[in-house]
Design a protein around this motif. Structure first.
Motif, short mmCIF file in Angstrom:
data_model
loop_
_atom_site.label_atom_id
_atom_site.label_comp_id
_atom_site.label_asym_id
_atom_site.label_seq_id
_atom_site.Cartn_x
_atom_site.Cartn_y
_atom_site.Cartn_z
N ASN A 766 -11.40 6.07 -7.82
CA ASN A 766 -12.14 7.08 -7.05
C ASN A 766 -13.61 7.16 -7.47
O ASN A 766 -14.47 7.50 -6.67
CB ASN A 766 -11.49 8.45 -7.21
N GLU A 906 -3.39 0.93 0.85
CA GLU A 906 -4.20 0.52 -0.31
C GLU A 906 -4.06 1.48 -1.48
O GLU A 906 -4.15 1.08 -2.64
CB GLU A 906 -5.67 0.40 0.08
N SER A 907 -3.86 2.78 -1.21
CA SER A 907 -3.66 3.73 -2.30
C SER A 907 -2.90 4.94 -1.77
O SER A 907 -2.95 5.26 -0.58
CB SER A 907 -4.99 4.18 -2.91
N LYS A 923 -4.60 6.00 1.74
CA LYS A 923 -5.72 5.18 2.20
C LYS A 923 -5.11 3.91 2.79
O LYS A 923 -4.40 3.16 2.10
CB LYS A 923 -6.66 4.83 1.06
N SER A 925 -5.61 0.42 5.60
CA SER A 925 -6.63 -0.47 6.18
C SER A 925 -6.01 -1.41 7.20
O SER A 925 -4.82 -1.76 7.12
CB SER A 925 -7.29 -1.30 5.07
N ALA A 930 -10.91 0.92 7.41
CA ALA A 930 -10.00 1.76 6.62
C ALA A 930 -10.06 3.20 7.11
O ALA A 930 -11.05 3.62 7.73
CB ALA A 930 -10.37 1.69 5.15
N LYS A 931 -8.99 3.95 6.84
CA LYS A 931 -8.99 5.37 7.14
C LYS A 931 -8.03 6.07 6.18
O LYS A 931 -7.21 5.43 5.51
CB LYS A 931 -8.59 5.63 8.59
N GLU A 932 -8.15 7.39 6.12
CA GLU A 932 -7.26 8.19 5.28
C GLU A 932 -6.29 8.95 6.15
O GLU A 932 -6.70 9.62 7.10
CB GLU A 932 -8.06 9.16 4.41
N ASN A 961 -5.82 11.63 12.18
CA ASN A 961 -5.47 11.21 10.81
C ASN A 961 -4.20 11.87 10.25
O ASN A 961 -3.93 11.77 9.05
CB ASN A 961 -6.63 11.46 9.86
#
Length: 972
Positions: A766, A906-907, A923, A925, A930-932, A961
């Motif tokens: 982060n 990714e996370s 997270k 992609s 990418a987006k959350e 989202n």
């Protein structure tokens, strides 16, 4: 007349207080406590004043298969101290014949060699102790008779208690079964019965002999409150320093009033030495601005400390701190009530000025109470042994001991222990949540009902019948991690040998140590100090400066205000970070308020605190700040924006309103917190009378008392908050100014705690700090900062490797010319196949070529997992998450293969919502970017065990989202 083993014997479930209550109810006049140590004695002695039972104390000793009950006569503590010393050293010359009577407990087995050993022991005892007896038991009746005939030693028939009531039988037997490792039974008669039933078990002669035996035992239990009690000697051992200290002609200049000074010139020299040290420190720390008030405070504190006889304690603590600093051992800046002491500040015991933060000495030492000082010395966990060694070297090993503690089972250990007795191999304890502390509440939940049904289906339900009874019992004896006793008269108290350490055979609970007349010191392991010390050492190694701590540093406060305080002392949690964002702290006082309010109870006041702080003014119920009748109270509450936050505010309110001295006000606060109705009524009456005498109106006085009563429970110790706030700021300062070094040190300290390490690894990501994957040549054992400001992961961070294996790997590979994997494999042939497999999958050998090919080359064909057309990066991500908890592999290779609606995770950041329900941020992609995603608790509950980093998903999304469901690629 019963022989009793309490729960501290680790054999029964008998609570000392319950034992006394039942004995009183059944008119039992005498009990003989027979644990293998004096663990229950102080607890029984403290409570027995109410019940007046004739409690006698004995120590059970088992040696060479022979069990003896040693019953001391006279001063029991000194006699048992000698007994423990005799067993420790295998030298009984310190035991006088008149000190003990002894009961031999015969074995059930009548083998010739066993009887011979017991007869030899009886003959030895007859020559060395006053009186000897053989315990006559039903299960060893034959042995008793043989021993009596051959030795001439009389038998005694005394009932042995295993549990207090028949309803407790099953739990008590289970406790004993756990200790011996197998299921035991009894004859259903090992519970407490009235005296007439005891008579029925014996003939008249046996009953009278037993009664006469008990009546002839005279014991003295000399602890605090006894007419012969005295404090144990504790001498400050810097003798030359004391000798050089001149005795002043005029003591008044140190105390500001007449106080009683000891007649002994030696004690006077110690007092003078303390005063000189305090004066020297005072001149270094206080300038003209606050000097007058500070010197008055210092004199007041010195007078209280000298009158109470605590000057030696302060000299010793100051010496411990001095030693640590001389050896570059980082010491905490101050913790707890001592942070309110100007004397402690002048002696360099603490580094926080009590006057700057308006802290009260009376919360540390109250002139109106007899409490002893309690100063915690915080030290790095990795270096604390150095202070222990210093103390033992300085005062002598026979004058220094640790303190005993008992670890309770807890629910999970109780389940595990009970199922082992029943021979259940299945790990049913893992079906329950870790850290479970209330079984009944859990079984009422949906998850609990599922576990209960599963146990029933397996035929294991009977295990739960024992758990509640076992969970609260002591499981094992251990050494308290912090407590240390120092006394030149320690040999007058029972000490046992535990793991090579001398340990006082009593615990910290119920002020047991203080009642014995010895003083306790606390040396606490604080891993956060390892972090701050490690951060500075990394800076020094890199040749970078370490800045002086600036408590007005805006960069540090910006870190709090932005909610980026992961890893910061006391401010790590999501709730704390959110509170910091709301409060927007800009001073140490603000941090103190946050730490004090973020607790059950006062937490409800945080929104009002934030609102008042933002507006810049406040009002509270009937309390109008602009009203003249409240003018004396308003300045006290202005400090915390109208919220009563601290215990010290309660003291100040009682002081300014009713004219209480601060010490008296603290007694009022303690009385209210105790909630004893008779005491509360008396205190209220006293407060009202004092207030009216001070010119206050009755109606307003009753309202002020209502506020004091309401917030006495909620109020936090301001000195404690000050210590925590300063320490928190120090860690935040390091994170703000040395982020790479701070995170590296944090990960190193937590390298053996995967849960904490994962938090720090996520924070490194982060913070956009470059983390390099483990490498055979570039990685050392621990995390290190490179010259480029990146962090190189240490080999010890790999799951299944650890510091020991990592050190061995570096040792085997050190200074060797290695060009191929086969050469490295040969050098590491000492490593197990499992370890090599872990190292390969973690990427340690990537320097030699493709990871998947290397892995295939050492795996047996049948264990290979073919790619089946998949990108090997998917394997790498899976391996890295399993072993490293961090993804180093390039997601772009996977993203290129995704279909239009597919994403790769990714996370994952699990959090809790406002109601404490688990949810997460993902997270994700795909080719477009990418987006959350937000995954609320209801969706997260269904998918949390199916989603991991590297999982390819097709999410259903609403409002751009918010994920409402997932389709997982290749899910069967």
């Amino acid at each position: 007349m019963y022989i009793v083993k309490t729960k501290y014997s680790l054999e029964t479930n008998i609570e000392p207080l319950s034992l006394l209550e039942q004995a009183k109810d059944l008119n039992i006049d005498t009990l003989l406590i027979a644990d293998d140590g004096p663990y229950a004695w102080l607890e029984i002695e403290k409570n027995n004043h109410e019940y007046n039972i004739n409690v006698l104390y004995s120590i059970e000793k088992m040696s060479d298969g022979i069990k003896l009950l040693w019953i001391p006569k006279g001063n029991v503590l000194i006699k048992v101290a000698n007994l423990e010393k005799a067993y420790r050293n295998n030298d009984f010359s310190c035991i006088k014949k008149e000190d003990f009577e002894v009961i031999l407990v015969p074995n059930q087995v009548t083998k010739k060699e066993i009887l011979k050993k017991e007869l030899d022991k009886l003959r030895w005892l007859r020559n060395n102790v006053d009186k000897v007896y053989i315990l006559e038991r039903k299960e060893s009746f034959r042995s008793s008779r043989i021993l009596k005939e051959k030795s001439g030693v009389h038998t005694l028939k005394i009932k042995e208690l295993a549990y207090l009531d028949p309803t407790e039988r099953e739990v008590s037997l289970m406790r004993k079964s756990i200790k011996v490792g197998k299921l035991v039974e009894d004859n259903y008669r090992s519970f407490m019965l009235p005296p007439q039933f005891l008579k029925d078990d014996m003939n008249a002669f046996e009953f009278e002999r037993t009664k006469r035996f008990f009546s002839n035992i005279k014991q003295d239990f000399i602890v605090e409150g006894h007419k012969d009690f005295k404090e144990k000697k504790m001498e400050y051992w810097n003798l030359d320093e004391i000798k050089r200290a001149p005795i002043p002609d005029n003591w008044e200049r140190f105390f500001g009033r007449d106080i009683k000074i000891p007649e002994s010139s030696w004690e006077q020299k110690k007092i003078a030495l303390l005063c000189y040290k305090a004066g020297f420190g005072f001149n270094e720390r206080y300038n003209s601005e606050n000097k007058t008030y500070a010197i008055a405070r210092l004199k007041h504190e010195l007078s209280v400390i000298v009158e109470k006889g605590f000057y030696t304690y302060f000299l010793m603590v100051a010496d411990f701190i001095r030693y640590c600093r001389s050896k570059n051992i980082r010491v905490g800046r101050g913790r707890g009530s001592v942070v309110g002491s100007v004397l402690a500040y002048c002696l360099d015991i603490i580094e926080i000025d009590p006057i700057t933060y308006e802290l009260k000495f009376e919360r540390f030492l109250n002139p109106y109470r007899s409490n002893k000082p309690d100063i915690d010395i915080d030290l790095p966990a990795s270096l604390i042994y150095l202070l222990f060694d210093y103390v033992k070297e300085k005062y002598g090993t026979e004058s220094v001991s640790k303190i005993l503690t008992f670890n309770t089972f807890g629910v999970i250990n109780a389940i595990q222990s009970v199922k082992n007795i029943f021979g259940i191999n299945e790990r049913i304890e893992t079906w329950f949540p870790k850290g479970l502390d209330n079984l009944d509440e859990f079984l009422e939940t949906e998850a609990g009902k599922k576990v209960e049904k599963r146990l029933e289906e397996k035929g294991y339900s009977h295990v739960l019948e024992y758990v509640n009874g076992i969970a609260s019992l002591p499981q094992a004896i251990s050494i308290h991690p912090a407590g240390v006793i120092i006394s030149q008269e320690l040999n007058e108290l029972p000490l046992i040998n535990r793991d090579g350490e001398l340990v006082l055979a009593f615990t910290k609970q119920d002020d047991q140590v203080e009642r014995l007349g010895v003083t306790k010191f606390d040396f606490l392991k604080v891993k956060t100090l390892d972090i701050t010390l490690g951060t500075e050492r990394i800076r020094e190694k890199l040749g970078k400066p370490v800045y002086k701590l600036d408590f007005n540093d805006q960069k540090t406060f910006d870190l709090y205000r932005s909610g980026k305080s992961v890893g910061v002392f006391q401010m790590k949690s999501q709730g704390m970070r959110k509170t910091c964002q709301e409060v927007m702290p800009s001073s140490i006082e603000d941090l103190m308020d946050i730490l004090s309010l973020y607790r059950p109870g006062p937490m409800e006041e945080i929104p009002r605190y934030v609102e008042n702080k933002t507006k810049g003014y406040w009002s509270f119920e009937k309390l109008d700040p602009s009203s003249p009748e409240f003018k004396d109270i308003v300045p006290i509450l202005d400090k915390t924006h109208g919220i009563i936050t601290y215990q010290e505010q309660i003291l100040e309110m009682a002081s300014v309103w009713a004219g209480y001295a601060l010490g008296e006000a603290d007694l009022l606060r303690r009385a209210i917190s105790g909630k004893k109705r008779s005491l509360l009524e008396a205190e209220k009456k006293k407060f009202v009378e004092r207030s009216i005498a001070n010119g206050r109106e009755l109606e307003i006085t009753e309202y002020i008392y209502y506020l004091i009563e309401k917030f006495s429970d909620y109020g936090f110790n301001r000195s404690h908050a000050g210590g925590y706030a300063v320490f928190s700021f120090e860690t935040a300062f390091q994170k703000a100014h040395y982020p790479v070094e701070f995170m590296t040190s944090s990960m190193n300290v937590s390298i053996d705690n995967r849960k904490k390490l994962k938090v720090y690894l996520d924070e490194v990501r982060n913070m956009n700090i470059k983390l390099l994957k483990p490498d055979l040549f570039k990685s050392n054992v621990h995390f290190e900062v490179t010259k480029n400001g990146e962090i190189q992961m240490g080999l010890a961070a790999i799951a299944g490797v650890g510091p020991g294996q990592a050190s061995k790997i570096k040792q085997l590979i050190s200074k060797k010319q290695v060009k191929t994997f086969l050469e490295a494999k040969e050098l590491l042939k000492e490593m197990s196949g499992r370890t090599m497999d872990i190292l390969i999958r973690a990427g340690v050998f990537d320097c030699f070529g493709d990871r998947y090919q290397i892995w295939q080359s050492v795996k047996d064909k049948k264990n290979q997992k073919p790619l089946n057309g998949q990108n090997p990066t998917l394997h790498y991500i899976d391996w890295e998450q399993e072993l490293l908890q961090y993804t180093f592999s390039n997601f772009n290779e996977i993203i290129e293969t995704l279909d239009n609606e597919e994403y790769v995770i990714e996370s994952i950041s699990p959090i809790k919502d406002k109601k404490g329900r688990k949810m997460a941020f993902l997270k994700v992609s795909r080719k477009e970017g990418a987006k959350e995603l937000v995954v609320y608790y209801n969706v997260w509950a269904n998918f949390k065990n199916k989603l991991s980093v590297g999982t390819i998903i097709t999410p259903q999304i609403k409002d751009e989202n918010i994920a409402t469901s997932f389709k997982i690629k290749n899910e069967s």
